[in-house]
Design an enzyme around this catalytic site. Structure first.
Site, short mmCIF file in Angstrom:
data_model
loop_
_atom_site.label_atom_id
_atom_site.label_comp_id
_atom_site.label_asym_id
_atom_site.label_seq_id
_atom_site.Cartn_x
_atom_site.Cartn_y
_atom_site.Cartn_z
N GLU A 128 -2.54 43.32 14.05
CA GLU A 128 -1.86 42.83 15.26
C GLU A 128 -2.80 42.94 16.47
O GLU A 128 -2.80 42.06 17.35
CB GLU A 128 -0.58 43.65 15.48
N THR A 181 -2.18 34.37 26.39
CA THR A 181 -1.84 35.80 26.44
C THR A 181 -2.31 36.41 27.75
O THR A 181 -1.61 37.21 28.37
CB THR A 181 -2.50 36.55 25.25
#
Lengths: 307, 307
Positions: A128, A181
Site C-alpha cells: 500500500e 494524491t
C-alpha cells in the site's frame, strides 16, 4: 494445493467521520487474483488484466506486499501472481489495498496459514505504501477482515472489527476522473478547531455505538464529516449535487470514499440502495458528461476470500 | 406520595479521550436530596447541609433546574427541596450536575413521571449552566442515566447509553484545591493538529468498542488524551506523579476528571481499584501537604435513584 484463486474486495475508507481510521468492505466489487506455488524461488507477476500496471514485483503493489511476506519466510520455492483487476487504480475504493491484500492472503493459504490476518496486513502495508507513499491501513483492514474496521494504530498495528448491521448496503458512484494524491493531500488542513474535532469524535463514537446496536437512525446521525469533506469535496466536480441526490433517494448518509473521486452512501436495505443507484443513473448524466460507474453492495463481512 | 428521598450520584466527565461528550457514573459518592410536594406554589429550598450554597432557588443549581421544569408544568402546588451535599462544589466530579439532576428527577417521580430522562436532563441543563456558565450535559447524562454516556448533541439533546463492563471500577483522588473555571477554560487550545485529532477520535471509537465488548485491554489502550490533558494537567499540582502512581498500582488508565482537580482512574476489578487507593493514600501525603479525598466505586449503571 499449489494454486489458489482469490477474490480481493474493494473498500471504502474514512466512512465520513472516521478519517484515517475507519473503513468498510464491499461484497461484489473487487479484483480476482491467482496465486501459484512454483519451484523457482522469488515472486513473479505473470499476468495482469484490466489495467496497465507494472510487471516488476518491486514496482507492483501486489508484488511489494508479496515480497515483504516472502522475506519473512524461509522456503525453497517461489510464487507466481496473476492479477485480474476490476477496481480502477485511483478510484478511491481501495484498488491498491485489494492488490496488496490479495497476494499475501493467497500465499498464506498456500503455506498453510502461518500468519494471522493482522500479520498479513502488516505485509500488505508495504505494498500500500508503494501506491500511496505512506503507511496506512484504512483500506487494507476492511479488505482483509471484512465488515467495518477501526485501525487503532499502525505501530504496532492494531485493527478492531466492528459489527455490521445485517441490512446495511452501500451505493457508490465512481466518476471517471483523476484526483492527484498530492492534490488531495495538499488540501488537508494542518490544524482544525477544537470545536470541529469534538463534533468529529462525537460522531465517531456514536457511529461505533450505532454499528454495535444496529441503530440505523443513529448511523444516519453519525455519518457527518466536518473536518475533511469541506476541503476535499472541492476537488470532486458536482460533489454537493451528487450527495444531495443520494440523500434525497433515501441514503442514511453520503461522503467521499477514501480521498475520492468516488462518493459512497450507506443505506438501510437493498431496495433503498438500488433506489439511490437509479436516482444517480438518471441524474448524473444530466449534470455532467463525466463517465461514471455505480456499485451497489451489501457490506461484505468476510473480506478477502478463496473463490 | 408527597415526599421522596433521592440519591444523586457523582460523575466523571470527559473520560480521557472523550472531551465534552463522554462521562460515567459513580456508585457510592453523591448527594442526598429530599423533594416534597407542598400546597404553596413555586420552588423553595428549605434546607442545605454540607456546603454553603444559596437558598434562593434562582441562584441555586438544584433550584434553577427545578424552576425550568416547574415552568413546563401547570400545577396548583409547589415543591420544597432539601439538599444534603456530599460532593464538594468545584471538585471535578459533577457536584453541580448531581444537584441539577436530583431535583428534577425527584419532582418527576412525585408527578408520576410525565417526563423521560432526556427531557429531565434538558431541564437540568439550565441548572448546570448556572454553575458552569455554558450549557453542557457531560456530567448530567451519566448522573441521570447511569453507566457510560455519550452526549451526541445538545441541540437537540441526544444521549447515548454505552454498556459498562461488569467488572469496571473507578478510583478517584480529589485534591482539596480550587481551580477557577475561567482558568481551566483559558488553557484550552482553540485549534488542535489534525494528527492529534485523529489520535483522539481513534481512541474514542476504540473506547466505545471496548465498552461494548468488555475488552479491558482495549479500554487500557484507549484511555489517552492527547488534546486536553497536556494543557489542563499543568493546573493540577503533582498530576503526573499521581497518574504514575495509579498506573503502577494497576489502573487501566488515568486522567483528569472533568476539568479537575480530581483525577480518576479506571480499574479491572475491585481489588485493583483498592490497591490504587492504597497506593495513593501512602504516597500522596509524602509528595505534598494538600488535603485529599479518595473514592473507590463500581460503575453505577442506574444513575440517580430513590433511596
Amino acid at each position: 494445493m499449489n494454486e489458489i484463486k482469490i477474490f480481493s474486495p474493494a473498500t471504502v475508507a474514512n466512512v465520513a467521520c472516521g478519517f484515517d481510521v475507519l473503513g468498510f468492505c464491499l461484497d461484489n466489487v473487487g479484483d480476482d487474483m491467482v496465486i501459484r506455488k512454483v519451484d523457482k524461488k522469488g515472486i513473479k507477476i505473470t499476468h495482469i488484466e484490466g489495467f496497465d500496471l507494472p510487471y516488476e514485483a518491486e514496482k507492483n503493489v501486489a508484488g511489494v506486499s508479496a515480497l515483504a511476506m516472502y522475506d519473512a519466510i524461509n522456503v525453497d520455492f517461489g510464487f507466481e501472481i496473476e492479477i485480474y483487476k476490476n477496481i480502477k487504480p485511483g478510484s478511491g475504493i481501495g484498488s491498491s489495498a485489494a492488490s496488496a491484500v490479495g497476494s499475501v492472503f493467497g500465499m498464506n493459504e498456500l503455506l498453510g496459514r502461518p500468519f494471522n490476518k493482522t500479520e498479513l496486513t502488516q505485509f500488505a502495508i508495504k505494498g500500500e505504501a508503494l501506491a500511496s507513499k505512506c503507511e496506512h491501513a484504512d483500506n487494507l483492514a476492511p479488505a482483509m477482515f471484512g465488515g467495518f474496521t477501526l485501525v487503532k494504530g499502525i505501530k504496532p498495528l492494531q485493527i478492531l472489527e466492528i459489527p455490521s448491521p445485517e441490512d446495511l448496503y452501500a451505493t457508490i458512484i465512481h466518476p471517471q476522473i483523476e484526483i492527484k494524491t498530492s492534490e488531495s493531500r495538499a488540501v488537508l488542513p494542518q490544524d482544525v478547531s477544537l470545536s470541529d474535532a469534538i463534533t468529529q469524535w462525537s460522531n465517531v463514537g456514536s457511529l461505533i455505538h450505532a454499528l454495535h446496536t444496529s441503530d440505523y437512525d443513529l448511523i444516519k446521525d453519525s455519518l457527518h464529516d466536518v473536518i475533511i469533506e469541506p476541503h476535499r469535496s472541492k476537488l470532486i466536480p458536482h460533489y454537493n449535487e451528487v450527495k444531495q441526490i443520494m440523500l434525497e433517494a433515501g441514503a442514511l448518509g453520503a461522503c467521499i470514499s477514501g480521498s475520492g473521486p468516488s462518493i459512497f452512501s450507506l443505506c438501510k436495505g437493498e431496495e433503498i440502495a438500488n433506489n439511490v443507484a437509479q436516482a444517480l443513473k438518471k441524474a448524473y448524466s444530466l449534470i455532467t458528461d463525466i463517465e461514471f460507474d455505480i456499485h451497489v453492495s451489501k457490506i461484505n463481512t468476510k473480506g478477502v476470500k478463496i473463490c
